[in-house]
Design a protein around this motif. Structure first.
Motif, PDB file in Angstrom:
ATOM      1  N   THR A 608     145.989 -40.262  82.383  1.00 52.46           N
ATOM      2  CA  THR A 608     144.569 -40.575  82.260  1.00 52.46           C
ATOM      3  C   THR A 608     144.371 -41.724  81.274  1.00 52.46           C
ATOM      4  N   HIS A 612     139.641 -40.860  78.106  1.00 51.84           N
ATOM      5  CA  HIS A 612     138.751 -40.336  79.146  1.00 51.84           C
ATOM      6  C   HIS A 612     139.071 -38.878  79.486  1.00 51.84           C
ATOM      7  N   VAL A 615     140.049 -37.755  85.566  1.00 48.06           N
ATOM      8  CA  VAL A 615     139.190 -38.089  86.707  1.00 48.06           C
ATOM      9  C   VAL A 615     139.037 -36.917  87.673  1.00 48.06           C
ATOM     10  N   TYR A 616     139.994 -35.974  87.659  1.00 50.44           N
ATOM     11  CA  TYR A 616     139.944 -34.850  88.589  1.00 50.44           C
ATOM     12  C   TYR A 616     139.123 -33.681  88.047  1.00 50.44           C
ATOM     13  N   LYS A 624     130.588 -35.024  80.134  1.00 53.78           N
ATOM     14  CA  LYS A 624     131.559 -36.117  79.965  1.00 53.78           C
ATOM     15  C   LYS A 624     131.133 -37.037  78.824  1.00 53.78           C
ATOM     16  N   TYR A 642     132.599 -44.145  81.849  1.00 50.28           N
ATOM     17  CA  TYR A 642     132.340 -44.205  83.285  1.00 50.28           C
ATOM     18  C   TYR A 642     131.659 -42.931  83.772  1.00 50.28           C
ATOM     19  N   GLU A 644     130.882 -41.231  87.690  1.00 56.22           N
ATOM     20  CA  GLU A 644     130.994 -41.332  89.151  1.00 56.22           C
ATOM     21  C   GLU A 644     129.795 -40.619  89.771  1.00 56.22           C
ATOM     22  N   GLU A 726     145.212 -42.119  91.267  1.00 55.02           N
ATOM     23  CA  GLU A 726     144.048 -41.796  90.443  1.00 55.02           C
ATOM     24  C   GLU A 726     142.762 -41.898  91.250  1.00 55.02           C
ATOM     25  N   ARG A 730     139.667 -38.921  91.958  1.00 61.27           N
ATOM     26  CA  ARG A 730     138.360 -39.043  91.313  1.00 61.27           C
ATOM     27  C   ARG A 730     137.337 -38.092  91.945  1.00 61.27           C
ATOM     28  N   HIS A 733     130.625 -36.791  89.252  1.00 64.92           N
ATOM     29  CA  HIS A 733     130.088 -36.059  88.109  1.00 64.92           C
ATOM     30  C   HIS A 733     128.660 -35.635  88.437  1.00 64.92           C
TER      31      HIS A 733
END
Length: 734
Positions: A608, A612, A615-616, A624, A642, A644, A726, A730, A733
Motif C-alpha cells: 500500500t 494510505h 485500497v481493498y 478514511k 484519495y 473513490e 492494486e 480498489r 468508499h
C-alpha cells in the motif's frame, strides 16, 4: 608487494591470496591431471611479491593467466581463461536479457516502470537502454558500500537512480513571472517578454518542457492565475486598439476601464463606448479561452526527454481574485471540462485548486463561483485536485489578503504530491524551489524481520532499532548524492540554473550550483505502513486504533529523525509519503521471494502506498479521512488523500465539495477524488459504467481514465503488474 585490491565496484579491500589459490585450484580440478598445490603456491607467491601495492581484480587475473601459460600446465591456463570468459558473459547476461525484452517490446515491469512513458517507441527504447545500463554503473562506482548493500537487500530504493550521474535535481516550481517579464533563452532561440495572452501561454509551455529536459522529475507552476492575469488586460487593450483603427475614435479612456468580470455578453441594447468595451471584453474572453485550450493541448502533445513522454506538468491556481485572474481560471476550467480532441479528458497538466477561506471556499468569498465550477470540472475530468491552504501547516505568517504578491506565501504542490515550503536556508516559499532527490525505505521488510519476536513490545522496539539503522543510511546516502550534485556547473542546466531556481542570479556558466542547491529538499520516503502494521500488530491502521497509534508513532519518529538530519548535515530534509509506482510491486516481489507468502503482507502484488488505508479495505470517506489526516502534518515532503466514488459524478459537484469539506475539517493538506470515466476515442461518447468495455453507440473499445499515483493515464496498457493488481483491488468508499 600487493597490499590492497580494487574491486569491480570500486571498493578497496585488503589483498587475500587465498582467492587466487581458489581460482587456480578450480581450473586445475576441471582438467584430467587434477590439482598441483606446489604450482598453485609458486604462482601465488610470484604474483603477490612482484605486484604493485594496489592492483585491480582484472590486473590480478591477467597475471594469473600469464603465469599459467608460462608453466607446464597449459591445460589449466585454457580452463582458467574459459572460466573468466564465462564469468564475464554471466555478468553481462542480465543486461542482455533486459535489452532483449526492451527490443521485443515485451509488456513487463521493466518496460512499464513509468506509465507516462512509452517504452515501445525508438526514443522510449533508447531511454530504457540508457536507464538499465546506468543503474549498475551507479551501484558499482557512485554508491557507498553500505548503501549498495541496503539497496541490494531491499531495504532502500534510490529514486531516479539512472539520472544519478547527470547530477540533475528532481523538480522545481517555476517562477513564471521571471520569464514573462524578462523573456528567456532556450536552446538557440531567444524570446522577448510577451505582449498578449496567447504568447504568455506558449512561454508557460516552453518553460515546463525545457526544464523537464534538465531535470529528472516533474515541473509545476505555483500561481498560474497570477502569472497570466496581466496578459488578459494587455490582450483587452490590444482589442481596444483594433477598435480604434476600425472606428477612427480615440478610446484611450477604455484602456484602463474598471472591468468587474470578463464575461461574454450579448451586445444587443448596448450603445457607444459601453458597446465597444463589451465587444473588446467578448473578444478577450474568446482569446483567453483559445490560449488555455492551446496550453492544455500542448501539454498533452509536446514531448520532452528525447521525444519520449509528455511533460509531467502541474499548475496551481484559484486565489487570484482580480477580474483578469478570474478570467484565466474560468476559461482554463471551461476548456478542461470540454476536453481535448474528441472530448477526451486531458491527462496533463495536473491541475491543483488552491482552496482558502476568504478567497474561494465559502459562499461569501469572491472566487466561490469558480470553486463550484472547479468541483463540477473535477466531477467529470478528475482535475483539479484540491490543495488546502487553510491547513495549519500550510499557512504562512506573511500572507495578507490585500498583498498583490500574496501568492509568494501560498504553498504550491506538484501533482504527484511533492511539497516544498519550509526553508532553513532562504525564504519560506514554494516558488523557485523543488526537491533535490529522494529515497524510499521499505518499512515492511523491517517489520517482517521482527515478526519472530513473540513479545509485541520487544518486537516493536526491535523494529524501531532497525528503522533507525536504515534512516541513518538513507540520510547519509542523500547527503552523498547532494555532495555529488552540487559539483554540477550552471551551464549544465541552462534554464533551471539561470532563471528558475532561487538564488541563481549571480551564477556564471562555469560556476558550480553549490551556492544555491540547498534551497531545495531531500526527501526520505516510506511505503507500506499498512503492511508494516499488520506485521507488527496483526492489523492495519484503518481497522485498529492500536495500530493507528503505532503508525503515527512510526511516522512521528521518522519526522524527529529527519529534524536531526537537518542539523547534522545542514540540509532541508523532509518526510515524504512516497508516490510509489513501479516501487509498489518491486519491494513486494523481492520480499515474497525471501519470506514467502505472508497473509495480509506479501500475499498481494503490491504494498500500500505510503500511509494510505489499503485500497481493498471497505470504509466510508469520513473514516478514511480521520485515519489518514494526522499523517499530512508529519509528511511535509508531500502527501495526498484519495477518495473513490462510484456512479456518474458528472452532475454531482456537491459530492466533490463534501470531500473538500472533509479535508478542511480534518486539517488535511492535499486531496483528490477518483471515479470511473469511459471515453470512446471514435465518437466521443462517455459514461461511468465500470462494467461496460465498449461504446454502446459505435462499438469501439473504451479508453478508461484512471489515476495511477498522482496523475492520470488514459490506458492501463503501460501499467506495471503491481499497480494493475492494486487497481483491481480498489473499492468504493461509501
Amino acid at each position: 608487494m600487493i597490499q590492497t585490491i580494487q574491486k569491480r565496484d570500486g571498493r578497496i579491500v585488503g589483498y587475500n591470496e587465498e582467492k587466487i589459490k581458489a581460482a587456480i585450484r578450480k581450473a586445475m580440478l576441471a582438467t584430467s591431471q587434477g590439482e598441483d598445490e606446489s604450482l598453485i603456491q609458486r604462482i601465488t607467491d610470484r604474483i603477490g611479491m612482484t605486484g604493485k601495492e594496489r592492483m585491480t581484480v582484472e590486473e590480478i587475473q591477467d597475471r594469473v593467466e600469464i603465469e599459467l601459460m608460462k608453466s607446464a600446465r597449459k591445460d589449466v591456463a585454457k580452463k582458467y581463461i574459459a572460466y573468466r570468459d564465462q564469468r564475464s558473459i554471466a555478468r553481462r547476461a542480465k543486461t542482455r536479457d533486459i535489452f532483449l525484452e526492451i527490443i521485443e517490446t515485451k509488456n513487463n515491469d521493466i518496460t512499464r516502470e513509468n506509465a507516462n512513458m512509452n517504452a515501445d517507441t525508438p526514443a522510449g527504447m533508447m531511454m530504457k537502454f540508457a536507464s538499465e545500463t546506468t543503474k549498475p554503473f551507479v551501484d558499482d562506482y557512485l554508491l557507498d558500500p553500505e548503501v549498495k548493500q541496503a539497496v541490494k537487500n531491499n531495504y532502500l530504493h534510490i529514486h531516479d537512480k539512472d539520472y544519478y550521474p547527470t547530477k540533475s535535481l528532481t523538480c522545481v516550481q517555476h517562477p513564471l513571472d521571471r520569464l514573462l517579464e524578462n523573456g528567456y533563452v532556450a536552446g538557440h532561440a531567444e524570446s522577448r517578454a510577451p505582449k498578449r495572452i496567447e504568447t504568455a501561454g506558449v512561454i508557460a509551455c516552453i518553460s515546463l518542457e525545457t526544464a523537464q529536459n534538465e531535470m529528472h522529475g516533474g515541473q509545476a507552476i505555483p500561481a498560474f492565475d497570477f502569472y497570466l492575469a496581466p496578459f488578459v488586460r494587455a490582450t483587452f487593450r490590444e482589442e481596444v486598439r483594433i477598435l480604434e483603427s476600425l472606428t477612427g475614435k480615440n478610446l484611450s479612456d477604455i484602456y484602463d476601464a474598471r472591468i468587474k468580470d470578463y464575461v461574454k455578453k450579448d451586445l444587443e441594447g448596448l450603445e457607444g463606448d459601453e458597446r465597444l468595451l463589451q465587444h473588446a471584453v467578448n473578444r478577450t474572453v474568446g482569446r483567453v479561452h483559445q490560449a488555455m485550450e492551446a496550453f492544455i493541448h500542448n501539454m498533452n502533445t509536446i514531448h520532452s526527454r528525447g521525444g519520449n513522454q509528455v511533460v509531467f506538468s502541474s499548475i496551481n491556481y484559484g486565489t487570484d481574485t482580480s477580474a483578469e485572474g478570474r478570467c484565466v481560471i474560468r476559461e482554463l476550467l471551461n476548456c478542461t471540462y470540454e476536453g481535448v480532441g474528441n472530448g477526451a479528458t486531458a491527462i496533463f497538466p495536473i491541475q491543483i485548486w488552491k482552496k482558502k477561506r476568504g478567497v474561494s471556499y465559502l459562499p461569501e468569498d469572491p472566487n466561490y463561483d469558480l470553486y463550484r465550477l472547479a468541483c463540477k470540472v473535477a466531477a467529470k475530468r478528475f482535475f483539479p485536485n484540491f490543495l488546502n491552504l487553510d491547513a495549519t501547516f500550510n499557512k504562512h505568517e506573511l500572507w495578507k489578503e490585500d498583498d498583490p504578491r500574496r501568492f509568494e506565501y501560498e504553498v504550491a504542490t506538484m501533482g504527484c504530491r511533492t511539497r516544498v515550503f519550509e526553508n532553513r536556508y532562504g525564504k519560506k516559499t514554494s516558488i523557485g524551489r523543488g526537491n533535490i532527490s529522494f529515497s524510499t525505505i521499505n518499512i515492511v521488510r523491517l517489520a517482517i524481520e521482527c515478526m519472530g519476536i513473540k513479545n509485541q513490545d520487544e518486537r516493536i522496539e526491535r523494529f524501531f532499532e532497525r528503522l533507525d539503522d536504515i534512516l541513518d543510511i538513507t540520510a547519509k546516502q542523500l547527503d552523498d548524492r547532494f555532495q555529488f550534485q552540487k559539483t554540477a556547473l550552471a551551464k549544465q542546466f541552462p534554464l533551471v540554473m539561470s532563471t528558475l531556481w532561487n538564488g541563481t542570479e549571480g551564477l556564471g556558466p562555469n560556476d558550480t550550483i553549490e551556492s544555491v542547491i540547498n534551497q531545495g529538499t531531500l526527501g526520505i520516503g516510506f511505503i507500506g505502513l499498512a503492511e508494516c502494521l499488520i506485521a507488527l500488530t496483526g492489523k492495519h491502521h484503518g481497522e485498529s486504533e492500536e495500530s493507528q497509534k503505532l503508525g503515527l508513532r512510526i511516522v512521528s519518529h521518522m519526522r524527529s529523525r529527519v529534524n536531526e538530519f537537518c542539523e547534522r548535515y545542514g540540509h532541508n530534509y523532509s518526510v515524504l509519503a512516497t508516490p510509489a509506482e513501479g516501487l509498489s510491486g518491486r519491494f513486494t516481489k523481492r520480499d515474497r521471494a525471501t519470506f514467502g507468502v505472508i497473509e495480509g503482507i506479501t500475499d498481494k502484488d503490491y504494498y500500500t502506498n505510503s500511509n494510505h488505508v489499503p485500497v481493498y479495505f471497505h470504509c466510508s470517506p469520513r473514516h478514511k479521512a480521520k485515519v489518514e489526516a494526522p499523517y499530512h502534518e508529519l509528511t511535509r515532503g508531500g502527501h495526498i488523500f484519495y477518495v473513490e466514488i462510484d456512479g456518474d459524478a458528472t452532475h454531482n459537484e456537491e459530492c466533490i465539495m463534501q470531500i473538500v469539506d472533509m479535508m478542511d475539517k480534518y486539517n488535511m493538506g492535499y486531496g483528490s477524488v477518483n471515479h470511473n470515466r469511459n471515453h470512446c476515442p471514435k465518437c466521443g461518447y462517455e459514461n461511468a459504467d465500470m462494467d461496460m468495455k465498449a461504446c454502446p453507440k459505435c462499438g469501439t473499445n473504451f479508453e478508461t481514465i484512471q489515476r495511477i499515483t498522482g496523475y492520470l493515464v488514459g490506458t492501463t496498457d503501460r501499467w506495471n503488474s503491481g499497480k494493475l493488481a492494486e487497481l483491481r483491488d480498489r473499492v468504493v468508499h461509501k
